[in-house]
Design a protein around this motif. Sequence first.
Motif, PDB file in Angstrom:
ATOM      1  N   ARG A  96       0.652  -1.311  -0.162  1.00 13.01           N
ATOM      2  CA  ARG A  96       0.249   0.099   0.338  1.00 13.01           C
ATOM      3  C   ARG A  96       1.073   1.486   0.314  1.00 13.01           C
ATOM      4  O   ARG A  96       0.868   2.251  -0.121  1.00 13.01           O
ATOM      5  N   TYR A  97       1.872   0.385   0.812  1.00 11.44           N
ATOM      6  CA  TYR A  97       2.560   2.039   1.150  1.00 11.44           C
ATOM      7  C   TYR A  97       3.424   2.394  -0.445  1.00 11.44           C
ATOM      8  O   TYR A  97       3.656   3.626  -0.953  1.00 11.44           O
ATOM      9  N   LEU A  98       3.632   1.373  -0.756  1.00  4.88           N
ATOM     10  CA  LEU A  98       4.340   1.362  -2.255  1.00  4.88           C
ATOM     11  C   LEU A  98       3.892   2.354  -3.179  1.00  4.88           C
ATOM     12  O   LEU A  98       3.475   2.416  -4.630  1.00  4.88           O
ATOM     13  N   GLU A  99       2.243   1.682  -3.804  1.00  7.73           N
ATOM     14  CA  GLU A  99       0.745   2.281  -4.255  1.00  7.73           C
ATOM     15  C   GLU A  99       1.318   3.316  -4.853  1.00  7.73           C
ATOM     16  O   GLU A  99       0.524   4.297  -5.084  1.00  7.73           O
ATOM     17  N   ALA A 100       1.362   4.045  -3.385  1.00 15.36           N
ATOM     18  CA  ALA A 100       0.886   5.561  -2.517  1.00 15.36           C
ATOM     19  C   ALA A 100       1.391   6.391  -3.214  1.00 15.36           C
ATOM     20  O   ALA A 100       1.040   7.638  -2.839  1.00 15.36           O
ATOM     21  N   HIS A 101       2.889   5.863  -3.332  1.00 19.22           N
ATOM     22  CA  HIS A 101       4.316   6.730  -3.735  1.00 19.22           C
ATOM     23  C   HIS A 101       5.094   6.596  -4.486  1.00 19.22           C
ATOM     24  O   HIS A 101       5.742   7.328  -5.374  1.00 19.22           O
ATOM     25  N   LEU A 102       4.990   5.530  -5.411  1.00 23.41           N
ATOM     26  CA  LEU A 102       5.554   5.200  -6.537  1.00 23.41           C
ATOM     27  C   LEU A 102       4.319   6.694  -7.265  1.00 23.41           C
ATOM     28  O   LEU A 102       3.477   7.475  -7.190  1.00 23.41           O
ATOM     29  N   PRO A 103       5.642   6.750  -8.596  1.00 25.11           N
ATOM     30  CA  PRO A 103       4.828   7.589 -10.177  1.00 25.11           C
ATOM     31  C   PRO A 103       3.892   7.066 -10.691  1.00 25.11           C
ATOM     32  O   PRO A 103       3.833   5.816 -10.482  1.00 25.11           O
ATOM     33  N   ASP A 104       2.885   8.081 -10.897  1.00 23.43           N
ATOM     34  CA  ASP A 104       1.693   7.652 -11.428  1.00 23.43           C
ATOM     35  C   ASP A 104       1.992   6.239 -12.523  1.00 23.43           C
ATOM     36  O   ASP A 104       3.348   7.504 -13.366  1.00 23.43           O
ATOM     37  N   THR A 156       2.963   8.649 -15.677  1.00 18.77           N
ATOM     38  CA  THR A 156       3.899   9.846 -15.640  1.00 18.77           C
ATOM     39  C   THR A 156       4.932   9.859 -16.536  1.00 18.77           C
ATOM     40  O   THR A 156       5.618   8.386 -16.356  1.00 18.77           O
ATOM     41  N   PRO A 157       5.564  10.996 -17.693  1.00 18.73           N
ATOM     42  CA  PRO A 157       6.422  11.227 -18.515  1.00 18.73           C
ATOM     43  C   PRO A 157       7.680  10.512 -18.159  1.00 18.73           C
ATOM     44  O   PRO A 157       8.034  10.707 -16.815  1.00 18.73           O
ATOM     45  N   PRO A 158       8.074   9.617 -18.789  1.00 18.49           N
ATOM     46  CA  PRO A 158       8.053   9.024 -19.963  1.00 18.49           C
ATOM     47  C   PRO A 158       6.827   7.750 -19.471  1.00 18.49           C
ATOM     48  O   PRO A 158       7.967   6.773 -18.315  1.00 18.49           O
ATOM     49  N   ALA A 159       6.302   7.408 -19.963  1.00 12.96           N
ATOM     50  CA  ALA A 159       5.192   6.332 -18.908  1.00 12.96           C
ATOM     51  C   ALA A 159       5.803   4.692 -19.209  1.00 12.96           C
ATOM     52  O   ALA A 159       5.672   4.270 -18.092  1.00 12.96           O
ATOM     53  N   LEU A 194       8.684   3.767 -19.109  1.00 14.79           N
ATOM     54  CA  LEU A 194       9.575   3.467 -17.706  1.00 14.79           C
ATOM     55  C   LEU A 194       8.431   2.825 -16.665  1.00 14.79           C
ATOM     56  O   LEU A 194       8.657   2.201 -15.841  1.00 14.79           O
ATOM     57  N   HIS A 195       7.853   3.854 -16.431  1.00 13.84           N
ATOM     58  CA  HIS A 195       6.730   3.860 -15.519  1.00 13.84           C
ATOM     59  C   HIS A 195       5.977   2.567 -14.773  1.00 13.84           C
ATOM     60  O   HIS A 195       5.382   1.291 -13.764  1.00 13.84           O
ATOM     61  N   GLU A 196       5.640   1.869 -16.711  1.00 13.31           N
ATOM     62  CA  GLU A 196       4.912   1.119 -16.258  1.00 13.31           C
ATOM     63  C   GLU A 196       5.668   0.035 -16.288  1.00 13.31           C
ATOM     64  O   GLU A 196       5.171  -1.204 -15.781  1.00 13.31           O
ATOM     65  N   ALA A 197       7.008  -0.081 -16.338  1.00 15.93           N
ATOM     66  CA  ALA A 197       7.430  -1.378 -16.619  1.00 15.93           C
ATOM     67  C   ALA A 197       7.992  -1.458 -15.305  1.00 15.93           C
ATOM     68  O   ALA A 197       8.692  -2.832 -14.845  1.00 15.93           O
ATOM     69  N   ILE A 198       8.704  -0.451 -14.394  1.00 20.83           N
ATOM     70  CA  ILE A 198       8.967  -0.268 -12.926  1.00 20.83           C
ATOM     71  C   ILE A 198       7.988  -0.766 -12.291  1.00 20.83           C
ATOM     72  O   ILE A 198       7.954  -2.004 -11.504  1.00 20.83           O
ATOM     73  N   ARG A 199       6.647  -0.966 -12.170  1.00 21.33           N
ATOM     74  CA  ARG A 199       5.858  -1.416 -11.487  1.00 21.33           C
ATOM     75  C   ARG A 199       5.158  -2.879 -12.060  1.00 21.33           C
ATOM     76  O   ARG A 199       4.178  -3.120 -11.546  1.00 21.33           O
TER      77      ARG A 199
END
Length: 317
Positions: free
Chosen positions: A18-26, A29-32, A34-39
Amino acid sequence: MSLDIKTYLKDKRTVVDRYLEAHLPDPRTPPAVLHEAIRYSLLAGGKRVRAFLPGATGYGRRAGGKRVRPILTIAAAEAIGPCPASLLPVACAFEFIHTYSLIHDDLPSMDNDDFRRGRPTNHKVYGEAMAILAGDGLHAMAFEWCSRADLVTDLDPVCQVQIIAELALGAGNGGMVGGQVLDIQAENRQVDLAELQQIHVHKTGKLIRAAVRVGALLAGAGMTQFEHLTGYAEDIGLAFQIADDVLNVTGTREELGKDAGTDDERGKQTYPAIYGLEGAQQLAQDCAARAIGRLDGFDEKADPLRGIARYIVDRKN
């Protein structure tokens, strides 16, 4: 009433997630991408997985992992108490390092794995270049979260520097990365027990050691407490790797979330190869018992650490 370690681990994993979900970049967020791959590797998210596996079921069940390292940070702090508000962002930093290492381990140039945590590996979904960059992003994010003023609000600056140093030492050339190098160099050749232990003390043990020591630092452990928790961490770090070696022999893809039997295929030296399966299992149990013995001076607040030591050697994945 005795502690139910499975319930404890489940509850703490939920807190971490829950903490990760609340504080990770959406993820937008560009570059999208990258953030999708992280998640995708860090959480259960990632819109590309269904397109990659149309109609597949069961995948994603283990996405996000067991969170052993951040939970160890939390449990070590709880054993000392009281826990600071900065505990969760710092604990999550260890999951960032661990997950980045898995993304890179799975690459064709390293272990060349197709599955991780029950799903296709990051590079199978996002490509090798993006997987490398997702790992790089997680590595940097670990140190960012340990130093962000909005997340780490109640730490003495000297303690904060000590924590960042522990994280760097556990993750870097003298820790996990150095151990990975030793592991690669040992492939397809005979190594003795001392060399095997040196590989795994660094590859697996140093980051686990850092996770426990950071939890102790966060809660203001005294020197004797800190030394005993360090010994505990070193013992469970070895137990964890021995148990992983055993599971690579005895487990299935369904249990492990990745292909089994890969150590032998890659010519890796393992504890079952040296001790035999039963001998390796007993060695892991001995390490766990020794770790629990290190906690004799602690009260029931250390029961989660005792339970984790047993869980590490009894787990099925």
